[in-house]
Design a protein around this motif. Structure first.
Motif, mmCIF file in Angstrom:
data_model
loop_
_atom_site.group_PDB
_atom_site.id
_atom_site.type_symbol
_atom_site.label_atom_id
_atom_site.label_comp_id
_atom_site.label_asym_id
_atom_site.label_seq_id
_atom_site.Cartn_x
_atom_site.Cartn_y
_atom_site.Cartn_z
ATOM 1 N N LYS A 1 0.814 -1.222 0.000
ATOM 2 C CA LYS A 1 0.000 0.000 0.000
ATOM 3 C C LYS A 1 0.845 1.268 0.000
ATOM 4 C CE LYS A 1 -3.840 2.083 2.603
ATOM 5 N NZ LYS A 1 -4.708 1.935 3.818
ATOM 6 N N TRP A 2 2.055 1.175 0.583
ATOM 7 C CA TRP A 2 2.916 2.347 0.741
ATOM 8 C C TRP A 2 4.256 2.101 0.075
ATOM 9 C CZ3 TRP A 2 -0.637 5.397 2.162
ATOM 10 C CH2 TRP A 2 -1.615 5.011 3.087
ATOM 11 N N TYR B 1 5.193 7.522 0.429
ATOM 12 C CA TYR B 1 3.850 7.971 0.071
ATOM 13 C C TYR B 1 3.025 6.775 -0.416
ATOM 14 C CZ TYR B 1 0.707 11.885 -0.942
ATOM 15 O OH TYR B 1 -0.337 12.794 -0.908
ATOM 16 N N SER B 2 1.812 7.048 -0.851
ATOM 17 C CA SER B 2 0.912 6.001 -1.322
ATOM 18 C C SER B 2 1.445 5.343 -2.588
ATOM 19 C CB SER B 2 -0.473 6.593 -1.627
ATOM 20 O OG SER B 2 -0.970 7.334 -0.539
ATOM 21 N N SER C 1 -5.233 6.915 -4.512
ATOM 22 C CA SER C 1 -5.931 6.356 -3.346
ATOM 23 C C SER C 1 -5.948 7.287 -2.148
ATOM 24 C CB SER C 1 -5.279 5.028 -2.938
ATOM 25 O OG SER C 1 -3.959 5.251 -2.453
ATOM 26 N N PRO D 1 -1.125 9.316 2.851
ATOM 27 C CA PRO D 1 -0.810 8.356 3.912
ATOM 28 C C PRO D 1 -1.447 8.687 5.252
ATOM 29 C CG PRO D 1 1.166 9.051 2.740
ATOM 30 C CD PRO D 1 0.063 9.963 2.325
ATOM 31 N N TYR E 1 1.613 2.517 7.545
ATOM 32 C CA TYR E 1 2.432 3.551 6.918
ATOM 33 C C TYR E 1 3.526 4.028 7.860
ATOM 34 C CZ TYR E 1 3.870 8.084 5.057
ATOM 35 O OH TYR E 1 4.623 9.141 4.608
#
Length: 258
Positions: A10-11, A52-53, A58, A61, A66
């Motif tokens: 995700k990150w 960051y993302s 999406s 963060p 994260y």
């Protein structure tokens, strides 16, 4: 460009893991990422990496994974956290009813409710409480800095763009009105609230033993507003040109040049 990912994917870390400075935090950190993605050979931007993302559509963060990811990859590095910076917009972009102003605001109006700066600080303070636990998890970094968000944009720009902003359109809808029927808070009041947020962030930095990094002064006009060349089309964020200034600004503070 992406050199590391969190366990869920995700990150991501944009830039080299060997970078001197890591930049993390909320949506205003995105200006540096936008600059880095568009200027891969810029000498200023080569010094920094941004957490960051992974999916840039999406949103910014902010969850536990994260911050754990940031803590793990930034060990032994200088870490700059761009903390929030939109509290005044989220809560007071629209003028309240009855309208208010801060005691220190130079408004000539006589029919507005006067609110003290102390009261406004008390309102915003909860948005900084999470910092203490986050910073404790960053015990192995070389240094920590807390970075302010960009100055507010002027009333005229916000008025022209507000109908395209889903977040604010939904606020208006929840009130049962059209977003165009709501009054935008004055420039002077939003600048004063943004200044208060900077003071609170500086206080938080002192309390946790971090450096405080204000917004780059060359990006702010004589009225305390973000200069037009640094605007994105939306009502709150700054663009990649601002991101280059911010990366350079952070680098100078971290190295002791400011």
């Amino acid at each position: 460009m992406v050199s590391q990912e969190s366990p869920s994917g995700k990150w991501s870390l944009y830039g080299e893991i060997e970078s001197e400075i890591f930049i993390a935090g909320h949506s205003h950190a995105g200006s540096v990422l936008e600059a880095k993605l568009g200027n891969v050979e810029d000498t200023i931007l080569e010094r920094v990496a941004i957490c960051y993302s992974s999916d840039l559509n999406s949103g910014p963060p902010g969850d536990d994974e994260y911050w754990n990811f940031v803590a793990e990859i930034s060990k032994g590095r200088d870490l700059a956290i761009v903390w929030n910076g939109n509290q005044h917009n989220a809560n007071f972009l629209f003028q309240t009813s009855p309208p208010f102003t801060l005691v220190s605001d130079k408004s000539d109006a006589t029919d507005e409710l006067l609110i003290s700066r102390t009261m406004m600080k008390s309102f915003f303070e909860p948005s900084f409480q999470e910092l203490s636990s986050i910073i404790k998890s960053m015990a192995d970094v070389r240094s920590i800095s807390l970075v302010s968000g960009p100055a507010p944009k002027p009333f005229s720009h916000i008025t022209n763009r507000i109908s395209s902003e889903e977040f604010f359109v939904n606020i208006a809808r929840s009130l049962g009105v059209d977003v165009g029927d709501l009054t935008i808070t004055s420039d002077s009041l939003r600048v004063e609230m943004w200044t208060i947020l900077g003071e609170l962030l500086e206080r938080a930095a002192i309390d946790i033993g971090a450096k405080y990094i204000p917004a780059p002064p060359e990006t702010i006009d004589s009225n305390g507003l973000l200069i037009e060349k640094y605007w994105t089309p939306d009502v709150t964020h700054a663009n990649s040109d601002y991101g280059i200034h911010l990366a350079d600004h952070i680098s100078k503070y971290v190295s002791g040049g400011v």
